[in-house]
Design a protein around this motif. Structure first.
Motif, short mmCIF file in Angstrom:
data_model
loop_
_atom_site.label_atom_id
_atom_site.label_comp_id
_atom_site.label_asym_id
_atom_site.label_seq_id
_atom_site.Cartn_x
_atom_site.Cartn_y
_atom_site.Cartn_z
N LEU A 237 79.61 185.89 15.66
CA LEU A 237 80.36 186.80 14.80
C LEU A 237 79.83 188.23 14.92
CD1 LEU A 237 82.73 186.40 12.80
CD2 LEU A 237 81.01 186.35 10.97
N ALA A 238 78.51 188.35 14.93
CA ALA A 238 77.90 189.67 15.07
C ALA A 238 78.19 190.26 16.44
CB ALA A 238 76.40 189.59 14.82
N LYS A 239 78.14 189.43 17.47
CA LYS A 239 78.42 189.91 18.82
C LYS A 239 79.84 190.48 18.91
CE LYS A 239 75.35 186.73 21.32
NZ LYS A 239 74.61 186.22 20.16
N TYR A 240 80.78 189.75 18.33
CA TYR A 240 82.17 190.21 18.36
C TYR A 240 82.30 191.56 17.66
CZ TYR A 240 87.08 190.55 17.04
OH TYR A 240 88.36 191.01 16.85
N HIS A 241 81.73 191.67 16.45
CA HIS A 241 81.94 192.89 15.66
C HIS A 241 81.15 194.09 16.18
CE1 HIS A 241 83.71 190.04 12.73
NE2 HIS A 241 84.40 191.10 12.36
N VAL A 242 80.04 193.85 16.85
CA VAL A 242 79.28 194.99 17.36
C VAL A 242 80.10 195.74 18.41
CG1 VAL A 242 78.01 193.96 19.31
CG2 VAL A 242 76.93 195.74 17.93
N MET A 243 80.98 195.01 19.13
CA MET A 243 81.85 195.67 20.10
C MET A 243 83.16 196.14 19.48
SD MET A 243 80.02 195.89 22.74
CE MET A 243 81.32 196.77 23.61
N ARG A 244 83.79 195.28 18.68
CA ARG A 244 85.05 195.69 18.06
C ARG A 244 84.89 196.93 17.19
NH1 ARG A 244 88.01 193.53 12.78
NH2 ARG A 244 86.25 194.77 12.05
N ASN A 245 83.80 196.96 16.43
CA ASN A 245 83.60 198.04 15.46
C ASN A 245 83.22 199.37 16.07
OD1 ASN A 245 84.23 196.15 13.55
ND2 ASN A 245 82.18 196.00 12.67
N ARG A 246 82.97 199.37 17.38
CA ARG A 246 82.80 200.66 18.05
C ARG A 246 84.04 201.53 17.81
NH1 ARG A 246 78.84 203.50 19.53
NH2 ARG A 246 79.93 204.33 21.34
N ALA A 247 85.19 200.90 17.71
CA ALA A 247 86.42 201.66 17.46
C ALA A 247 86.38 202.33 16.09
CB ALA A 247 87.63 200.75 17.58
N TYR A 248 85.87 201.63 15.09
CA TYR A 248 85.74 202.24 13.76
C TYR A 248 84.77 203.42 13.80
CZ TYR A 248 88.30 198.52 11.34
OH TYR A 248 89.26 197.65 10.89
N VAL A 249 83.66 203.24 14.52
CA VAL A 249 82.70 204.35 14.65
C VAL A 249 83.40 205.56 15.26
CG1 VAL A 249 80.53 205.11 15.68
CG2 VAL A 249 80.77 202.73 14.93
N ARG A 284 68.45 183.68 26.08
CA ARG A 284 68.37 182.92 27.34
C ARG A 284 69.71 182.28 27.70
NH1 ARG A 284 63.40 184.71 29.13
NH2 ARG A 284 61.87 184.56 27.44
N SER A 285 70.77 183.03 27.52
CA SER A 285 72.10 182.50 27.77
C SER A 285 73.06 183.64 28.05
CB SER A 285 72.58 181.70 26.55
OG SER A 285 73.94 181.35 26.67
N LEU A 286 74.17 183.33 28.73
CA LEU A 286 75.24 184.29 28.93
C LEU A 286 76.54 183.83 28.25
CD1 LEU A 286 74.72 185.39 32.64
CD2 LEU A 286 74.44 186.81 30.61
N LYS A 287 76.43 182.82 27.38
CA LYS A 287 77.62 182.25 26.76
C LYS A 287 78.35 183.23 25.84
CE LYS A 287 76.15 177.41 26.89
NZ LYS A 287 75.81 176.20 26.09
N GLY A 288 77.65 184.25 25.35
CA GLY A 288 78.28 185.18 24.42
C GLY A 288 79.01 186.33 25.08
N VAL A 289 79.03 186.40 26.40
CA VAL A 289 79.67 187.53 27.09
C VAL A 289 81.16 187.59 26.76
CG1 VAL A 289 80.28 188.52 29.32
CG2 VAL A 289 77.96 187.67 28.93
N GLY A 290 81.81 186.42 26.74
CA GLY A 290 83.24 186.39 26.44
C GLY A 290 83.56 186.93 25.05
#
Length: 323
Positions: A237-249, A284-290
């Motif tokens: 959830l944090a990963k998603y919002h750290v990128m989405r919320n760049r638009a709000y910034v 130690r994973s790349l699963k969150g890239v998507g």
């Protein structure tokens, strides 16, 4: 004789972490100077959080503990928006915003008091879980639109540093600044909300980071120490919002005439790279890239939203509410 801390409200946001919340409330009850209010915003927890909050009511003077339960989970951003509103409705002149995973040091308000005479927005220092100093120092790079860390040497001889970023793990803000910039924006849900809120405040007053320890972090996380900063693990959830919320910034920067589109795009790419590094080095994973990519893409909808407006200033001063 009145003190700057006499009408200070602590606003806590919690969600399904009753054990940590109990430790925080215990530390609040043991403060050498008692707060004016302790507002607990329960983000629709499904554990025993409501019972835990009520179990602490007798530990505070009558009316001090305010149990404010929400019908849905509004995220940290929504919780802090509500907590700030409720605190001001009760007549608070200062609001100290914090997550449920910290502990307040007994002398915290005494350590804040002299700084409150000088600054309207403050951050104190924190100890990490193991008792070592936790370095949070960040200042928005205006070109990139990202907060960059600086070292403890940034404290001047008087014991403070001026910044334009912030964290809701300990931001203390005066009510008149809240009325001027509005409540924290709940649309962020989580991530970037606190940094932008302090940035907005810095448009009108100095935001200070002071060399005074007031909190201790309690939640253990996987992390690596990069010297200038700690890098923790994060939820999807944090990963998603750290990128989405760049638009709000970006929308807030544009609203104040501070958006450099080329620099901001570069800052967004660097944010993505930092999050990928977090995945590799900490998790130690790349699963969150998507999830990161989806958040970046969904931010485009916010950029295109012609109805978007920033949070409004509070046009009238909230009155004193009932306990």
């Amino acid at each position: 004789m009145t003190s700057t801390t006499d009408r200070l409200a602590i606003a806590i946001v919690t969600f399904n972490r009753s054990a940590l919340l109990a430790e925080l409330l215990d530390s609040a009850a043991r403060l050498e100077t008692q707060p004016f209010r302790v507002v607990v915003v329960d983000n629709a927890s499904t554990d025993d959080t409501p019972a835990i909050i009520e179990s602490y009511r007798d530990r505070f003077a009558d009316g001090v503990l305010v149990n404010h339960r929400l019908d849905i989970n509004t995220g940290g951003a929504g919780g802090f928006s509500e907590g700030t509103r409720v605190a001001l409705d009760h007549g608070a002149e200062w609001v100290w915003l914090m997550d449920d995973d910290v502990e307040i040091l007994p002398e915290a308000l005494e350590r804040f008091a002299p700084w409150m005479e000088r600054f309207a927005v403050l951050h104190g220092r924190r100890y990490d879980v193991d008792g070592s100093p936790f370095f949070w120092q960040a200042k928005f790079n205006q070109f990139l639109g990202v907060p960059l860390p600086y070292t403890s040497k940034a404290f001047n001889p008087e014991g403070y540093a001026i910044t334009n970023s912030g964290t809701f793990e300990g931001m203390l803000i005066r009510a008149d600044i809240v009325r001027r910039i509005g409540l924290p924006d709940p649309r962020f849900f989580i991530s970037w909300d606190d940094a932008v809120y302090a940035w907005l405040a810095s448009r009108y007053t100095q935001v200070a980071y002071v060399d005074a320890f007031v909190l201790k972090r309690k939640r253990e996380q996987r992390q690596i120490n990069l010297g200038l900063r700690h890098l923790n693990d994060s939820s999807p959830l944090a990963k998603y919002h750290v990128m989405r919320n760049r638009a709000y910034v970006g929308r807030y920067f544009a609203e104040h005439g501070q958006l450099n589109r080329v620099g901001f795009a570069l800052g967004t790419a660097l944010t993505f790279a930092k999050e990928v590094f977090r995945l590799v080095a900490v998790e130690r994973s790349l699963k969150g890239v998507g999830v990161l990519v989806k958040g970046w893409r969904d931010g485009r909808t916010i950029w295109r939203d012609r109805s978007w407006r920033p949070m409004p200033a509070l046009s009238t001063s909230p009155g004193t509410g009932e306990n």
